[in-house]
Enzyme design. Sequence first.
Site, mmCIF file in Angstrom:
data_model
loop_
_atom_site.group_PDB
_atom_site.id
_atom_site.type_symbol
_atom_site.label_atom_id
_atom_site.label_comp_id
_atom_site.label_asym_id
_atom_site.label_seq_id
_atom_site.Cartn_x
_atom_site.Cartn_y
_atom_site.Cartn_z
ATOM 1 N N GLU A 1 0.987 -1.279 0.022
ATOM 2 C CA GLU A 1 -0.038 -0.113 -0.022
ATOM 3 C C GLU A 1 0.873 1.233 -0.102
ATOM 4 O O GLU A 1 0.515 2.386 -0.647
ATOM 5 C CB GLU A 1 -1.034 0.034 1.091
ATOM 6 C CG GLU A 1 -1.951 -1.023 1.129
ATOM 7 C CD GLU A 1 -2.866 -1.069 0.166
ATOM 8 O OE1 GLU A 1 -2.979 0.155 -0.723
ATOM 9 O OE2 GLU A 1 -3.522 -1.992 -0.402
ATOM 10 N N TYR B 1 -5.865 6.281 4.381
ATOM 11 C CA TYR B 1 -6.012 5.182 3.340
ATOM 12 C C TYR B 1 -5.174 4.048 3.843
ATOM 13 O O TYR B 1 -5.846 2.877 3.739
ATOM 14 C CB TYR B 1 -5.560 5.913 2.000
ATOM 15 C CG TYR B 1 -5.263 4.644 0.795
ATOM 16 C CD1 TYR B 1 -6.275 4.122 0.293
ATOM 17 C CD2 TYR B 1 -4.074 4.112 0.955
ATOM 18 C CE1 TYR B 1 -6.188 3.040 -0.767
ATOM 19 C CE2 TYR B 1 -3.681 3.065 -0.011
ATOM 20 C CZ TYR B 1 -4.725 2.495 -0.778
ATOM 21 O OH TYR B 1 -4.570 1.585 -1.808
ATOM 22 N N ASP C 1 -9.705 5.693 -2.111
ATOM 23 C CA ASP C 1 -8.645 6.212 -2.768
ATOM 24 C C ASP C 1 -9.447 6.846 -4.049
ATOM 25 O O ASP C 1 -10.364 7.140 -4.239
ATOM 26 C CB ASP C 1 -7.668 5.258 -3.180
ATOM 27 C CG ASP C 1 -8.234 4.243 -4.073
ATOM 28 O OD1 ASP C 1 -9.472 3.956 -4.342
ATOM 29 O OD2 ASP C 1 -7.511 3.377 -4.608
#
Length: 350
Positions: free
Chosen positions: A34, A117, A135
């Site tokens: 990520e 996020y 996102d």
Amino acid sequence: MQEITHRLSNWYKINKRDLPWRQTSDPYCIWLSEVILQQTRIQQGLGYYLKFTNTYPSIFDLANADIDEILKLWQGLGYYTRARNLHATAKTIVNEHNGNFPSTYAELIQLKGVGEYTAAAVASIAFKESVPVIDGNVLRVISRLFSIEDPVNSNPGKKAIKKIVAELIDKNAPGTFNQSIMEFGSLQCTPQNPDCKNCILNNFCLGLENKKIDTLPRKIKNKPQQVRHFNYLVLTNSTHILIKKRNENDIWKGLYEFPLYETEKKLTHEKLIDNDRWNKYSDSITIQKISKEYKHILSHRILKAIFIIAESDKIIIENKNEYFLIPIAEINKYAVPRLIERFLTDYKFV
């Protein structure tokens, strides 16, 4: 709502890309992927993910690594604060949590460099906490699907979308749902020319019904990008080259570059050569060549760089904690910004 969730999950099972971080529930691998994929396309990020997991198979390996090694491995990926935060967070998890990742969104978001996020992604995918991931892909899908007029980069827009995703999320498989809607935005509900005719959600899509697909999502325009002019002195003697480590709180902190003179405007070649600023590096400099201009675009800045290639028998180093004379043959061992990497590739010192 349930039908949209169901369709997205079924679509994901059939269409998801085979990616290594989707084959594990290890929070370290999920977190690493990520962080790497922020501001980065999967095609580019995949190679970096594999390099990092091969070099640092565990959080302990990453925590014990030298930051210069990490920055070198990160070279070319940009947004280097991510790499520095990656290292800092790894140290925190090892030193304060015995190498075990915090398992909740509330704990994860306290880690350095971990925002909403990333915390939501790790919490939902690794620990099955029902928290929505928002996102760019999710913002686009939801703004079109529900015809949201508020800009997606405004607080009202983000709040409205987050509320909808929280209602859509599959409480039994939140990680799968979050990945499905992100993948749907990446592959199906694309920024340009989405295939609405063959979309599994076209009969729910208010943006399509209202003929607003091309105008959604709405965004507040950013301020004009600042232009910065970098003038580099590439100074060598017969065997060594002078480099500098960027320690100031600016772009590329921790990376290496050449002695720099930044100006508000582009300088003529005559002013570059005659500039007294270079005298502090040597009393006698012979200019060999001035490079072409290199342009590098960042999120809020445009950089334009010129490289002045020069020689001197006697190179002066005033600050040995910031400037270093290294063998020319070792220049590629140091982590440098992509802009300088391009210059080194063109000029071929080694």
